[in-house]
Write a protein that holds these residues in place. Structure first.
Motif, PDB file in Angstrom:
ATOM      1  N   SER A 143       0.834  -1.206   0.000  1.00  0.00           N
ATOM      2  CA  SER A 143       0.000   0.000   0.000  1.00  0.00           C
ATOM      3  C   SER A 143       0.864   1.249   0.000  1.00  0.00           C
ATOM      4  O   SER A 143       0.564   2.225  -0.692  1.00  0.00           O
ATOM      5  CB  SER A 143      -0.930   0.013   1.216  1.00  0.00           C
ATOM      6  N   GLY A 144       1.933   1.229   0.783  1.00  0.00           N
ATOM      7  CA  GLY A 144       2.850   2.365   0.800  1.00  0.00           C
ATOM      8  C   GLY A 144       3.500   2.590  -0.545  1.00  0.00           C
ATOM      9  O   GLY A 144       3.622   3.732  -1.008  1.00  0.00           O
ATOM     10  N   PHE A 145       3.930   1.509  -1.195  1.00  0.00           N
ATOM     11  CA  PHE A 145       4.530   1.644  -2.522  1.00  0.00           C
ATOM     12  C   PHE A 145       3.518   2.168  -3.538  1.00  0.00           C
ATOM     13  O   PHE A 145       3.845   3.007  -4.379  1.00  0.00           O
ATOM     14  CB  PHE A 145       5.110   0.317  -3.008  1.00  0.00           C
ATOM     15  N   LEU A 146       2.274   1.671  -3.471  1.00  0.00           N
ATOM     16  CA  LEU A 146       1.250   2.145  -4.404  1.00  0.00           C
ATOM     17  C   LEU A 146       0.943   3.623  -4.175  1.00  0.00           C
ATOM     18  O   LEU A 146       0.781   4.390  -5.127  1.00  0.00           O
ATOM     19  CB  LEU A 146      -0.014   1.300  -4.265  1.00  0.00           C
ATOM     20  N   GLY A 147       0.860   4.036  -2.906  1.00  0.00           N
ATOM     21  CA  GLY A 147       0.625   5.446  -2.595  1.00  0.00           C
ATOM     22  C   GLY A 147       1.758   6.328  -3.068  1.00  0.00           C
ATOM     23  O   GLY A 147       1.544   7.403  -3.645  1.00  0.00           O
ATOM     24  N   THR A 148       2.990   5.876  -2.845  1.00  0.00           N
ATOM     25  CA  THR A 148       4.146   6.632  -3.300  1.00  0.00           C
ATOM     26  C   THR A 148       4.173   6.720  -4.822  1.00  0.00           C
ATOM     27  O   THR A 148       4.472   7.776  -5.393  1.00  0.00           O
ATOM     28  CB  THR A 148       5.445   5.982  -2.785  1.00  0.00           C
ATOM     29  N   GLY A 149       3.837   5.624  -5.472  1.00  0.00           N
ATOM     30  CA  GLY A 149       3.793   5.624  -6.937  1.00  0.00           C
ATOM     31  C   GLY A 149       2.729   6.565  -7.482  1.00  0.00           C
ATOM     32  O   GLY A 149       2.956   7.273  -8.470  1.00  0.00           O
ATOM     33  N   ALA A 150       1.565   6.590  -6.830  1.00  0.00           N
ATOM     34  CA  ALA A 150       0.504   7.498  -7.276  1.00  0.00           C
ATOM     35  C   ALA A 150       0.916   8.952  -7.086  1.00  0.00           C
ATOM     36  O   ALA A 150       0.677   9.799  -7.957  1.00  0.00           O
ATOM     37  CB  ALA A 150      -0.790   7.205  -6.513  1.00  0.00           C
ATOM     38  N   ALA A 151       1.543   9.251  -5.956  1.00  0.00           N
ATOM     39  CA  ALA A 151       2.010  10.624  -5.712  1.00  0.00           C
ATOM     40  C   ALA A 151       3.083  11.008  -6.718  1.00  0.00           C
ATOM     41  O   ALA A 151       3.080  12.137  -7.246  1.00  0.00           O
ATOM     42  CB  ALA A 151       2.540  10.750  -4.286  1.00  0.00           C
TER      43      ALA A 151
END
Length: 193
Positions: A143-151
Motif C-alpha cells: 500500500s505504501g509503494f502504491l501510494g508513493t507511486g501514485a504521488a
C-alpha cells in the motif's frame, strides 16, 4: 550571501519592477500553482491510494478462506532454464466449496507431491480458487509503494504540464525578442568604412 538578498533574488518576479513582463508574472503563478499541486495534491493522492489499497487487501483477507484439497496428479520437481528447480507448479486439485459441492480446478502447488496428497488452497466466497491473500505486513508495504507511486505519477504529470507551459512562455518571449530585434537591428547594422 545574506538571507534577505537571497530571498530578494528568488522572489524577483513578485516585486514591482519596470523590467518585469506580463510573462514573468504568469510564469511565477504557474510555478507557484505547480508546486502547490505537487505538494498538496501528491500528498492527498498518495494517502487516498494507500488507504484504498489497504482496504482492498483487508477485504481480500476477510473474504478468502483456506481449505484442504486433494491433489489429482503427481507434481514432479521441475527444472528451470538455469538448472535449478522451481518451487511451485500448476496442478489439478479437488476441494469442497462452502455450500458443500465438490469442485476441481488448477492451482499452484509445491513440487515433489504425489497424487492423493493433501494441499492447502484458497477460495473466495463463491468457492472459486484464488491466490492466497496478502498478509497484513506485506499489504502495508505494498500500500505504501502504491501510494508513493501514485504521488510520484501526479508529480510527474504536473511538472510535465508546468514545463510545457513554461516552454510555451519562453517561445513567446523569444518571438517577442525577434520582433523587437527586427525593428532595432537595422539601426545597428551601419557599416563603417
Amino acid at each position: 550571501m545574506r538571507r534577505s538578498t537571497y530571498a530578494k533574488k528568488r522572489l524577483w518576479r513578485w516585486r514591482n519592477n519596470p523590467l518585469r513582463r506580463r510573462g514573468d508574472i504568469l510564469e511565477a503563478w504557474i510555478v507557484l500553482v505547480m508546486w502547490t499541486v505537487v505538494t498538496v495534491g501528491g500528498t492527498v493522492t498518495g494517502l487516498v491510494t494507500a488507504h484504498s489499497a489497504s482496504d482492498v487487501f483487508a477485504q481480500q483477507r476477510a473474504e478468502r478462506r483456506s481449505v484442504r484439497a486433494v491433489l489429482l496428479n503427481d507434481v514432479p520437481l521441475g527444472a528451470t532454464a538455469v538448472g535449478g528447480t522451481t518451487d511451485r507448479r500448476t496442478a489439478s486439485v479437488r476441494w469442497t466449496t462452502p455450500d458443500g459441492s465438490t469442485r476441481t480446478g488448477r492451482t499452484l502447488v509445491e513440487t515433489g507431491r504425489r497424487a492423493g496428497s493433501q494441499v492447502t488452497v484458497w477460495q473466495d466466497g463463491q468457492g472459486r480458487l484464488t491466490p492466497a491473500p496478502t498478509g497484513s505486513t506485506e499489504a502495508s508495504i505494498e500500500s505504501g509503494f502504491l501510494g508513493t507511486g501514485a504521488a510520484a505519477a501526479l508529480a510527474g504529470l504536473v511538472i510535465g504540464v508546468g514545463a510545457i507551459a513554461r516552454w510555451r512562455l519562453d517561445q513567446r518571449r523569444i518571438e517577442g525578442w525577434n520582433r523587437e530585434w527586427d525593428l532595432v537591428g537595422p539601426l545597428w547594422s551601419h557599416k563603417t568604412g
